[in-house]
Design a protein around this motif. Structure first.
Motif, PDB file in Angstrom:
ATOM      1  N   HIS A  76      68.968  48.219   4.451  1.00  0.00           N
ATOM      2  CA  HIS A  76      69.422  48.703   5.750  1.00  0.00           C
ATOM      3  C   HIS A  76      70.482  49.800   5.640  1.00  0.00           C
ATOM      4  CE1 HIS A  76      68.015  45.102   8.445  1.00  0.00           C
ATOM      5  NE2 HIS A  76      67.022  45.806   7.932  1.00  0.00           N
ATOM      6  N   ALA A  77      71.533  49.566   4.856  1.00  0.00           N
ATOM      7  CA  ALA A  77      72.630  50.533   4.804  1.00  0.00           C
ATOM      8  C   ALA A  77      72.167  51.862   4.221  1.00  0.00           C
ATOM      9  CB  ALA A  77      73.794  49.965   3.999  1.00  0.00           C
ATOM     10  N   ASP A  78      71.446  51.821   3.091  1.00  0.00           N
ATOM     11  CA  ASP A  78      71.024  53.066   2.449  1.00  0.00           C
ATOM     12  C   ASP A  78      70.091  53.875   3.341  1.00  0.00           C
ATOM     13  OD1 ASP A  78      72.543  52.563   0.212  1.00  0.00           O
ATOM     14  OD2 ASP A  78      70.887  51.757  -0.978  1.00  0.00           O
ATOM     15  N   VAL A  79      69.164  53.206   4.005  1.00  0.00           N
ATOM     16  CA  VAL A  79      68.222  53.930   4.862  1.00  0.00           C
ATOM     17  C   VAL A  79      68.946  54.486   6.095  1.00  0.00           C
ATOM     18  CG1 VAL A  79      66.149  53.702   6.290  1.00  0.00           C
ATOM     19  CG2 VAL A  79      66.216  52.668   4.008  1.00  0.00           C
ATOM     20  N   SER A  80      69.848  53.707   6.672  1.00  0.00           N
ATOM     21  CA  SER A  80      70.612  54.223   7.821  1.00  0.00           C
ATOM     22  C   SER A  80      71.433  55.444   7.427  1.00  0.00           C
ATOM     23  CB  SER A  80      71.517  53.130   8.384  1.00  0.00           C
ATOM     24  OG  SER A  80      70.754  52.111   9.011  1.00  0.00           O
ATOM     25  N   GLU A  85      72.344  61.284   7.482  1.00  0.00           N
ATOM     26  CA  GLU A  85      72.468  62.520   6.695  1.00  0.00           C
ATOM     27  C   GLU A  85      71.438  63.554   7.133  1.00  0.00           C
ATOM     28  OE1 GLU A  85      72.096  61.027   2.751  1.00  0.00           O
ATOM     29  OE2 GLU A  85      74.106  60.115   2.762  1.00  0.00           O
ATOM     30  N   ALA A  86      70.322  63.099   7.683  1.00  0.00           N
ATOM     31  CA  ALA A  86      69.299  64.014   8.180  1.00  0.00           C
ATOM     32  C   ALA A  86      69.611  64.519   9.585  1.00  0.00           C
ATOM     33  CB  ALA A  86      67.943  63.323   8.171  1.00  0.00           C
ATOM     34  N   ARG A 105      80.562  51.863   5.770  1.00  0.00           N
ATOM     35  CA  ARG A 105      80.089  53.201   5.378  1.00  0.00           C
ATOM     36  C   ARG A 105      79.152  53.764   6.432  1.00  0.00           C
ATOM     37  NH1 ARG A 105      76.891  52.127   0.571  1.00  0.00           N
ATOM     38  NH2 ARG A 105      76.434  54.370   0.562  1.00  0.00           N
ATOM     39  N   VAL A 106      78.273  52.934   6.951  1.00  0.00           N
ATOM     40  CA  VAL A 106      77.318  53.397   7.964  1.00  0.00           C
ATOM     41  C   VAL A 106      78.045  53.814   9.236  1.00  0.00           C
ATOM     42  CG1 VAL A 106      75.400  52.711   9.445  1.00  0.00           C
ATOM     43  CG2 VAL A 106      75.411  52.040   7.033  1.00  0.00           C
ATOM     44  N   VAL A 107      78.937  52.952   9.731  1.00  0.00           N
ATOM     45  CA  VAL A 107      79.653  53.250  10.975  1.00  0.00           C
ATOM     46  C   VAL A 107      80.515  54.498  10.806  1.00  0.00           C
ATOM     47  CG1 VAL A 107      81.374  52.382  12.600  1.00  0.00           C
ATOM     48  CG2 VAL A 107      79.587  50.854  11.748  1.00  0.00           C
ATOM     49  N   SER A 108      81.197  54.616   9.666  1.00  0.00           N
ATOM     50  CA  SER A 108      82.054  55.777   9.422  1.00  0.00           C
ATOM     51  C   SER A 108      81.237  57.060   9.322  1.00  0.00           C
ATOM     52  CB  SER A 108      82.864  55.578   8.140  1.00  0.00           C
ATOM     53  OG  SER A 108      83.759  54.498   8.273  1.00  0.00           O
ATOM     54  N   ALA A 109      80.085  56.982   8.657  1.00  0.00           N
ATOM     55  CA  ALA A 109      79.243  58.176   8.519  1.00  0.00           C
ATOM     56  C   ALA A 109      78.756  58.668   9.874  1.00  0.00           C
ATOM     57  CB  ALA A 109      78.056  57.871   7.602  1.00  0.00           C
ATOM     58  N   ALA A 110      78.393  57.753  10.751  1.00  0.00           N
ATOM     59  CA  ALA A 110      77.927  58.148  12.079  1.00  0.00           C
ATOM     60  C   ALA A 110      79.044  58.836  12.861  1.00  0.00           C
ATOM     61  CB  ALA A 110      77.420  56.923  12.832  1.00  0.00           C
ATOM     62  N   ALA A 113      79.768  62.315  11.595  1.00  0.00           N
ATOM     63  CA  ALA A 113      78.710  63.285  11.912  1.00  0.00           C
ATOM     64  C   ALA A 113      78.530  63.502  13.409  1.00  0.00           C
ATOM     65  CB  ALA A 113      77.389  62.811  11.302  1.00  0.00           C
ATOM     66  N   GLY A 114      79.255  62.760  14.233  1.00  0.00           N
ATOM     67  CA  GLY A 114      79.078  62.875  15.678  1.00  0.00           C
ATOM     68  C   GLY A 114      77.756  62.326  16.152  1.00  0.00           C
TER      69      GLY A 114
END
Length: 365
Positions: A76-80, A85-86, A105-110, A113-114
């Protein structure tokens, strides 16, 4: 509101439910799918009228706004993160990740990236869960004091065609079914402050009896019976039992007990169900007419996120909500292992209640 285009990564057991649930929601349209097994993606696409793509090609499509991640929990985390990233908004099947570091990591990345990240379960948006929420918000039982939540079964190896992952990291009854119950409790009562727990791994392996896996031995590396106590920021206390080790039971799914009454909440794995109320001074439970639509399914959280992307409001089945639930689930394991209370460091505002009386297929006033 314009219709946002949606792709799916992962075409396994839960994917048809998303097709059915998303179909009547005008704000989203599923147009493409991908799977690590290309032949499975092609077969799924042929049945449902989608484009079958590789994961990379799906993520490169300019006309796809949101990608639903229906891979196994360990992925889940890697695919999200790939989805984000796309440059796509990500919506993940539960749980958000298998540990809080990956979830963070997922929540922070989102946020960086806005982009939006959402996560199942979205069943709390159904008529049963939202009617129960309205009963509490309207003060019919006073301030919640206590709650109970129970889900007990003999495990998924009896029926699931790929049950092995339920007994590996990211599985167990609290990571599989716990998100439904914990999300429902947070929707009804707000965030959790600390937990305590006793748990056990009853068997070192399970023997599958499903048609697809008949006789296969499935190794177990997680707790399979979890008995926890949740203390909410409000001061309310919930007793929660989640188990893959029980042959049968007569326990209620969820009950909320307030200062002036008690509320019976329907199965949080469904969008419908009976809501029942008992108020102080009475001895009989009364049915509460549903105030919200039950004519929604898996994908309601994706649609709610699509509305929110366009209007700028917070979405309800959010990454923050899923991370808080993940934090609770991991803390239950830690409490059982360490023999002490575990403070929940994450918090959030309760998801906004849905307005009552919305038309079927509509999730915004």
């Amino acid at each position: 509101m314009r219709t946002l285009k949606v792709g799916i990564i992962g075409t396994g057991n839960i994917a048809p439910a998303y097709i059915r649930g998303c179909a009547p929601l005008d704000v989203i349209e599923i147009t493409a799918c991908a799977d690590l097994l290309p032949e499975r993606a092609r077969a799924f696409a042929a049945v449902h009228g989608l484009a079958a793509l590789s994961v990379d090609d799906l993520l490169a499509r300019d006309d796809i706004d949101i990608v639903i991640n229906l891979t196994i929990p360990l992925a889940h985390a890697d695919v999200s993160l790939q989805i984000l990233e796309a440059g796509k908004h990500a919506y993940c099947e539960k749980p958000l990740a298998v540990d809080r570091d990956d979830g963070a990591r997922v929540v922070s990345a989102a946020k960086a990236a806005g982009l939006r990240v959402g996560c199942a379960p979205d069943t709390f948006l159904g008529g049963g869960g939202q009617t129960a929420r309205k009963v509490i918000d309207d003060g019919a039982i006073g301030s919640p004091v206590a709650a109970t939540a129970f889900w007990l079964s003999r495990g998924h190896e009896r029926w699931h065609p790929n049950a092995g992952f339920y007994y590996l990291k990211g599985g167990g009854p609290h990571f599989d079914m716990g998100p439904y119950y914990l999300t429902a409790l947070v929707n009804l009562m707000g965030p959790v402050a600390r937990v305590s727990c006793s748990a056990r791994q009853t068997f070192s392996e399970r023997v599958a009896t499903s048609e697809a896996l008949m006789g296969q031995r499935l190794p177990v590396e997680v707790n399979t019976h979890v008995a926890g106590t949740l203390e909410f920021e409000s001061g309310a206390i919930a007793s929660v039992i989640l188990s893959f080790d029980v042959w049968g039971n007569n326990l209620p799914e969820i009950e909320i007990h307030g200062e002036t009454g008690s509320l019976s909440v329907p199965d949080p794995n469904r969008f419908d169900g009976d809501v029942r109320l008992l108020t102080g001074g009475t001895s009989d439970w009364a049915d509460v007419p549903l105030t919200h639509s039950t004519n929604i399914g898996r994908g309601a959280g994706v649609a709610d996120m699509a509305y929110a992307i366009q209007s700028g409001r917070p979405h309800r089945a959010s990454g923050d909500l899923a991370f808080h639930v993940l934090d609770i689930m991991q803390a239950l394991d830690e409490s059982a292992e360490q023999g002490r209370h575990i403070a929940i460091e994450s918090t959030l505002d309760q998801p906004a209640a849905l307005p009552a009386g919305l038309a079927d297929g509509v999730l915004d006033a």
